[in-house]
Design a protein around this motif. Sequence first.
Motif, short mmCIF file in Angstrom:
data_model
loop_
_atom_site.label_atom_id
_atom_site.label_comp_id
_atom_site.label_asym_id
_atom_site.label_seq_id
_atom_site.Cartn_x
_atom_site.Cartn_y
_atom_site.Cartn_z
N LEU A 42 40.77 54.51 39.20
CA LEU A 42 40.70 54.72 40.85
C LEU A 42 39.38 53.95 41.09
O LEU A 42 38.34 54.16 40.61
N ASP A 43 39.37 53.43 42.21
CA ASP A 43 38.25 52.80 42.67
C ASP A 43 38.05 53.07 44.39
O ASP A 43 39.03 52.70 45.09
N GLU A 44 36.90 53.31 44.84
CA GLU A 44 36.63 53.56 46.17
C GLU A 44 35.34 52.86 46.67
O GLU A 44 35.10 52.87 47.78
N ASP A 45 35.01 52.06 45.84
CA ASP A 45 33.85 51.16 46.39
C ASP A 45 34.34 50.44 47.48
O ASP A 45 35.40 49.60 47.20
N PRO A 46 33.73 50.34 48.51
CA PRO A 46 33.97 49.55 49.68
C PRO A 46 34.16 48.08 49.19
O PRO A 46 35.15 47.23 49.90
N ALA A 47 33.28 47.47 48.39
CA ALA A 47 33.61 45.95 48.13
C ALA A 47 34.77 45.86 47.45
O ALA A 47 35.57 44.85 47.69
N THR A 48 35.24 46.62 46.60
CA THR A 48 36.74 46.55 45.93
C THR A 48 37.70 46.69 46.98
O THR A 48 38.71 45.91 46.81
N VAL A 49 37.45 47.75 47.72
CA VAL A 49 38.47 47.95 48.69
C VAL A 49 38.75 46.78 49.59
O VAL A 49 39.89 46.30 49.78
N LYS A 50 37.66 46.20 49.99
CA LYS A 50 37.58 44.86 50.85
C LYS A 50 38.28 43.75 50.25
O LYS A 50 39.19 43.28 50.76
N LEU A 51 38.01 43.56 48.95
CA LEU A 51 38.72 42.57 48.12
C LEU A 51 40.09 42.71 48.00
O LEU A 51 41.16 41.82 48.31
N CYS A 52 40.70 43.97 47.83
CA CYS A 52 42.04 44.43 47.49
C CYS A 52 42.92 44.22 48.99
O CYS A 52 44.03 43.72 48.83
N THR A 53 42.28 44.49 50.07
CA THR A 53 42.79 44.59 51.27
C THR A 53 42.87 43.25 51.54
O THR A 53 44.00 42.72 52.05
N SER A 54 41.91 42.28 51.36
CA SER A 54 41.91 40.95 52.01
C SER A 54 42.76 40.20 50.92
O SER A 54 43.83 39.34 51.61
N ALA A 55 42.94 40.32 49.71
CA ALA A 55 43.97 39.68 48.86
C ALA A 55 45.47 40.08 49.16
O ALA A 55 46.29 39.28 49.43
#
Length: 175
Positions: free
Chosen positions: A145-158
């Motif tokens: 699991l990952d809640e890091d905002p940068a990771t979330v942003k990458l996954c959302t964008s992708a």
Amino acid sequence: MTSNVPPIGELLDATRHSAVHLEMRDAYVVSRETSEFQRWLRTGERPDDPEADYWRQWTNAVRRTVDRGVVVRRARIVSEPVTDYIRYEYAGTPVNLAAGEQVRWLPRRCASDIALPGNDFWLFDGKLVRFGFFSGEGDLVGHALDEDPATVKLCTSAFEAVWRRAIPHSEYEIH
């Protein structure tokens, strides 16, 4: 990798608005699918009843989620010509749709300029990522699991970039 990652059904049950899933492998080795996949290779037949024992746990989880107003989307990036495993997934996708998922397919050649994370993932409510880790042969080896905002942003964008380009299941023809 954490060993205490909740099952996908629990994460779906906790979701309020959206759950998106990005699949990027051309083959998976899922132990519970092995006999069905082998049967499909021999016969071309795949269970297609959403109420069948094979599907029930998944379809019930998705229906509970969708019935609460959560949008569940799945996108698959695939190489063409597709592998036998992707043909098998394609044959089972009507069950995903019947449960309430939206499913789209993107030929890999159309994804070259999209920044993609290195692993398949689920993204819940735009704030929690559940990565799935697979061996080179396609065996599931773990989750995180990952809640890091940068990771979330990458996954959302992708996911959103893939979704915009991807072809709805009803229009996608496997090659």
